[in-house]
Design an enzyme around this catalytic site. Structure first.
Site, PDB file in Angstrom:
ATOM      1  N   ASN A  83     -10.632  -3.842  -5.469  1.00 41.03           N
ATOM      2  CA  ASN A  83      -9.916  -2.831  -6.247  1.00 41.03           C
ATOM      3  C   ASN A  83     -10.566  -2.499  -7.592  1.00 41.03           C
ATOM      4  OD1 ASN A  83      -6.599  -3.743  -5.052  1.00 41.03           O
ATOM      5  ND2 ASN A  83      -7.835  -1.970  -4.498  1.00 41.03           N
ATOM      6  N   ASP A  95       0.828  -1.200   0.000  1.00 41.92           N
ATOM      7  CA  ASP A  95       0.000   0.000   0.000  1.00 41.92           C
ATOM      8  C   ASP A  95       0.866   1.255   0.000  1.00 41.92           C
ATOM      9  OD1 ASP A  95      -2.344   1.366  -0.056  1.00 41.92           O
ATOM     10  OD2 ASP A  95      -2.943   0.890   1.992  1.00 41.92           O
TER      11      ASP A  95
HETATM   12  C1  IPE Z   1      -1.127   0.169  -4.049  1.00 41.52           C
HETATM   13  O1  IPE Z   1      -1.265   1.357  -3.375  1.00 41.52           O
HETATM   14  C2  IPE Z   1      -2.363  -0.716  -4.057  1.00 41.52           C
HETATM   15  C3  IPE Z   1      -2.555  -1.519  -5.286  1.00 41.52           C
HETATM   16  C4  IPE Z   1      -1.581  -2.040  -5.983  1.00 41.52           C
HETATM   17  C5  IPE Z   1      -3.924  -1.750  -5.768  1.00 41.52           C
HETATM   18  P1  IPE Z   1      -2.478   2.372  -3.435  1.00 41.52           P
HETATM   19  O2  IPE Z   1      -2.832   2.656  -4.846  1.00 41.52           O
HETATM   20  O3  IPE Z   1      -3.587   1.867  -2.562  1.00 41.52           O
HETATM   21  O4  IPE Z   1      -1.824   3.659  -2.773  1.00 41.52           O
HETATM   22  P2  IPE Z   1      -2.523   4.787  -1.879  1.00 41.52           P
HETATM   23  O5  IPE Z   1      -3.260   4.074  -0.762  1.00 41.52           O
HETATM   24  O6  IPE Z   1      -3.416   5.556  -2.768  1.00 41.52           O
HETATM   25  O7  IPE Z   1      -1.367   5.591  -1.363  1.00 41.52           O
HETATM   26 MG    MG Z   2      -4.170   2.199  -0.657  1.00 44.24          MG
END
Ligand code: IPE
Ligand code: MG
Length: 230
Positions: A50, A2
């Protein structure tokens, strides 16, 4: 994994640049993991939830996944790493499914190390699917309700042939599981770090593993019971 979006925003870049940098972090983390003697690692790359992100971002993530797989398959083979997935792969774009199938086939014979990609994965859905399959097996006479147990049920989870995680790491300062391997993590150690995923590298993984090594895993017992008797 994340924090890709925040990493990009901090730099005034589009979110996809954060994801791109996140892929680079994956490579470093995997190399470090194998060096440290970790034999299996699961990356929560795309959750069942997602899909709710903007279509443009979902498309970019799928594109990155395909590119990553194309780039990494040879390396997985060279390093004798088996690729596995959990999650509903059949709902991913055809082009992604194709490269996934190729990489899985090419690495199927390896037993030393396993990379599990959680793609379109959600623990509650996995458990619901397993419950349905278990119930069907009972109805069909393949399982007995009288002997229902965790051991029997867990064979219906997608992770049936994979060990439970010992350590779960969540980056970017969030302190929740977000539907990741809920039952399999029952006795896992958790490390929460404020570091954003694209910045999570060799030093960060090594520190998390060191933190894990300091923990005492009692599995319900007392400290005294674990101490070696001399
Ligand atoms: C990566 O980070 C998650 C995935 C690969 C789907 P995010 O895209 O959730 O990052 P933030 O939470 O917006 O910082
Ligand atoms: Mg995230």
């Amino acid at each position: 994994m994340d924090g890709n979006g925040r990493w990009a925003r901090q730099r005034g870049l589009p979110r996809i640049e954060g994801h791109r940098q996140g892929v680079e972090a994956v490579r470093t983390v995997l190399e470090t993991a194998w060096e440290l003697g970790i034999r299996q690692i699961t990356l929560y790359a795309f959750s069942a939830e997602n899909w709710k992100r903007p279509a443009e971002e979902v498309g970019a993530l799928m594109g990155l996944l395909e590119w990553f797989l194309k780039r990494e398959t040879a390396r997985l083979v060279a390093n004798r790493i088996r690729l596995r997935t959990i999650g509903r792969i059949e709902e991913l774009p055809d082009s992604v499914q194709r490269v996934l199938a190729e990489a899985i086939t090419a690495t199927a014979g390896f037993t030393e190390h396993t990379l599990v990609l959680a793609l379109n994965y959600g623990a509650r859905r996995e458990v619901a699917d397993a419950a349905r399959a278990y119930a069907a097996a009972v109805v069909a006479g393949h399982e007995r309700l009288e002997t229902a147990s965790w051991d029997a049920f867990s064979r219906y989870l997608e992770t049936a042939d994979l060990p439970d995680p010992d350590l779960v790491i969540r980056t970017s300062g969030e302190t929740r599981l977000s539907n990741f391997l809920l039952l399999q993590s029952a006795y896992a150690e958790f490390v929460f770090t404020p570091v954003l995923w694209p910045d999570f590298g060799k030093a960060e993984l090594t520190a998390a593993v060191a933190e894990y090594a300091r923990r005492e895993r009692r599995f319900g017992k007392t400290s005294e019971q674990l101490a070696p008797t001399t």
